[in-house]
Design an enzyme around this catalytic site. Structure first.
Site, PDB file in Angstrom:
ATOM      1  N   PHE A  98      10.290  45.364  39.749  1.00  0.00           N
ATOM      2  CA  PHE A  98      10.327  43.884  39.442  1.00  0.00           C
ATOM      3  C   PHE A  98       9.297  43.499  38.731  1.00  0.00           C
ATOM      4  O   PHE A  98       8.088  43.343  39.598  1.00  0.00           O
ATOM      5  CB  PHE A  98      10.925  43.005  40.745  1.00  0.00           C
ATOM      6  CG  PHE A  98      10.524  41.599  40.470  1.00  0.00           C
ATOM      7  CD1 PHE A  98      11.817  40.576  40.337  1.00  0.00           C
ATOM      8  CD2 PHE A  98       9.563  40.696  40.227  1.00  0.00           C
ATOM      9  CE1 PHE A  98      11.799  39.338  39.960  1.00  0.00           C
ATOM     10  CE2 PHE A  98       9.467  39.251  40.073  1.00  0.00           C
ATOM     11  CZ  PHE A  98      10.413  38.767  39.806  1.00  0.00           C
ATOM     12  N   GLU A  99       9.423  42.635  37.528  1.00  0.00           N
ATOM     13  CA  GLU A  99       7.875  42.158  37.103  1.00  0.00           C
ATOM     14  C   GLU A  99       8.237  41.078  36.177  1.00  0.00           C
ATOM     15  O   GLU A  99       9.406  41.343  35.435  1.00  0.00           O
ATOM     16  CB  GLU A  99       6.717  43.157  37.026  1.00  0.00           C
ATOM     17  CG  GLU A  99       7.137  43.983  35.779  1.00  0.00           C
ATOM     18  CD  GLU A  99       5.765  44.936  35.363  1.00  0.00           C
ATOM     19  OE1 GLU A  99       5.031  45.035  36.233  1.00  0.00           O
ATOM     20  OE2 GLU A  99       6.383  45.977  34.602  1.00  0.00           O
ATOM     21  N   VAL A 100       7.536  40.277  35.911  1.00  0.00           N
ATOM     22  CA  VAL A 100       7.697  39.296  35.060  1.00  0.00           C
ATOM     23  C   VAL A 100       6.213  39.056  34.316  1.00  0.00           C
ATOM     24  O   VAL A 100       5.371  38.869  34.819  1.00  0.00           O
ATOM     25  CB  VAL A 100       7.931  37.841  35.502  1.00  0.00           C
ATOM     26  CG1 VAL A 100       8.268  36.828  34.011  1.00  0.00           C
ATOM     27  CG2 VAL A 100       9.315  37.894  36.330  1.00  0.00           C
TER      28      VAL A 100
END
Ligand code: GDP
Ligand code: MN
Length: 484
Positions: A286-288
């Site tokens: 998960f990464e933005v």
């Protein structure tokens, strides 16, 4: 967006303790969340919706995925669409990457899972092959060895390509040139809570460059030389380290055999050479993030430096520790954000934020039809497990049916050592990674806490914290120093 008050209670995630002077120029992300959290975007005036759609950041979901994972990909998409992207003001593109051509079945299945534009990209050969400077015999021997001692997926050649691509090459893909932000999505993951604000707009408006939602320990045996290589890079590129960077949370004193490291990092006299990497990482599936950052000179130079050492092949350098070290070295901490409010699960690791649905006189208004879509395409046993989790939420929420989340609240640090297999004898830092990252109050323990008693009770003796992260908003406590 100018909305006076949020239409649903906002959970304000904890902010890391920041060093450096408070300036009025620094954005106020908590205030932004209060003002821009809107449960029912589709109920807003049409014109307003359209203007938001037009002023969206240039952003996309990106997924590296195999044809054989089509079901799992659709599974992730259905949730992210229902929880976030199907709002009329969002509709962000989906970009799929593969090392071979996508099948027509794959393409039509994922297109059916979204109203947004989908793009399908084949990764160029030079981004997905063993580089010329790699000794292939050494690579083969190394991965057999790592496989035999149980370093996750290290025997798979493709896994090494995957880590290298995710560590740096992804941001150079031509298709992404037009975009400013990406959100990485893996097949088979869960998004368990409604996300009632525009995450990409949040990133842009608050000048964020990196967002994560779990910080945990990695298996140190996958990157024995990573820290020495990184120290070398730092020594030779001191000017690249950001003056408001905080990487102390990633450092520890060498192991002296007592099992727990207590860092004594003194800024003036620190002997940087002596300090070690504590193996904490932002769990990067998960990464933005900001593509500008991953295309920046700093990240590129660091990636190239590591790539030249062969560590992606002779060892199993992961993209997660590399992203973690990179953003912690080259960015001020105020540009990194902990998305504690986004419910997420990947394999063993899951994070479920404190969540409350406000009591209203009209329970009908709490029904979220889009959330129903989440539950199709599930096996019975999965449905059952989900139901069990939800029923606990219903009880906790006093029987109100409008669920903001299909998960049960987890403590902030309960994933901390899940990726470290028993065989890895690495030392554990004194505090869980996420607490080291947050700092301040998150490290305070109760005065009467007795680790021996905790161990005698069958736990690991690492508890006793004043804040456990189950509070729906720890920063609203009376003794808090919550920003206005
Ligand atoms: P883990 O999360 O570290 O266990 O790694 P995964 O096996 O889940 O891989 C991470 C991501 O890369 C997932 O989205 C996979 O679908 C993708 N991936 C891994 N290997 C390959 C590959 O050889 N080809 C393609 N197209 N995708 C891959
Ligand atoms: Mn995965």
């Amino acid at each position: 967006m100018a909305q006076e008050a949020a239409t649903i209670d906002v959970y304000l995630p904890p902010i890391a303790k920041l060093s450096g002077p408070e300036t009025s120029a620094r954005p106020d992300p908590l205030r932004w969340l209060r003002q821009n959290t809107i449960a029912d975007v589709d109920g807003m005036p049409q014109q307003y919706q359209e203007s938001l759609l037009e002023s969206r950041p240039k952003a996309a979901f990106i997924a590296l995925v195999r044809n054989s994972e089509v079901e799992e990909m659709v599974y992730s998409m259905i949730q992210l669409e229902a929880r976030f992207n199907n709002r009329s003001t969002h509709q962000y593109d989906w970009i799929f990457f593969n090392d071979e051509e996508f099948s027509s079945e794959f393409m039509s299945a994922v297109r059916d899972a979204t109203n947004s534009q989908c793009y399908f990209e084949i990764i160029p050969e030079e981004h997905w092959s063993v580089p010329s400077w790699i000794d292939t015999t050494r690579f083969d021997v190394g991965r057999q060895f790592m496989g035999s001692i149980g370093v996750g997926k290290a025997w798979l050649q493709s896994y090494h390509h995957m880590c290298r691509w995710n560590a740096g090459l992804f941001a150079r893909e031509k298709r992404l040139a037009f975009y400013e932000f990406f959100w990485r999505v893996e097949p088979g993951v869960d998004f368990s809570c409604n996300i009632n604000y525009d995450v990409f707009r949040f990133m842009r408006d608050n000048n964020m460059a990196y967002g994560f939602n779990m910080a945990i320990l990695d298996d140190a045996r996958s990157f024995p030389s990573l820290w020495d290589r990184t120290k070398m890079f730092i020594k030779n590129n001191k000017n690249m380290i950001h003056e408001d960077a905080d990487y102390d949370w990633l450092l520890q004193e060498p192991f002296h055999g007592n099992g727990i490291s207590r860092p004594t990092i003194d800024d003036d006299t620190r002997d940087f050479d002596r300090l070690e990497y504590n193996n904490c990482q932002f769990y990067s599936n998960f990464e933005v993030g900001s593509l500008a950052f991953f295309r920046s000179e700093e990240h590129r130079a660091y990636f190239e430096h590591l790539d030249r050492t062969g560590g992606f092949y002779y060892e199993r350098f992961g993209d997660a520790p590399i992203h973690t070290l990179s953003v912690s070295l080259f960015l001020p901490k105020s540009r990194i954000w902990y998305f504690r409010d986004i419910g997420y699960a990947h394999g063993l690791c899951e994070q479920c934020p404190p969540h409350q649905v406000r009591l209203t006189a009209d329970p009908e208004s709490q029904q979220q039809p889009q959330a129903r879509a989440v539950f199709i395409n599930e096996s019975l046993s999965k449905k059952h497990r989900r139901w069990e989790a939800m029923s606990q939420d219903v009880i906790r929420q006093g029987g109100i049916p409008g669920l903001a989340c299909g998960c049960t609240v987890s403590a902030i640090d309960h994933n901390n050592a899940k990726l470290v297999p028993f065989e890895s004898k690495q030392q554990k830092p004194e505090h869980p990674c996420i607490r080291l990252y947050l700092g301040g109050k998150w490290l305070e323990k109760r005065a009467d806490w007795d680790p021996e008693a905790e161990i005698a009770a069958g736990r690991d003796g690492s508890g006793g914290y004043l804040l456990d992260g189950l509070e729906s908003n720890p920063f609203l406590r009376s003794d808090s120093n919550e920003p206005k």
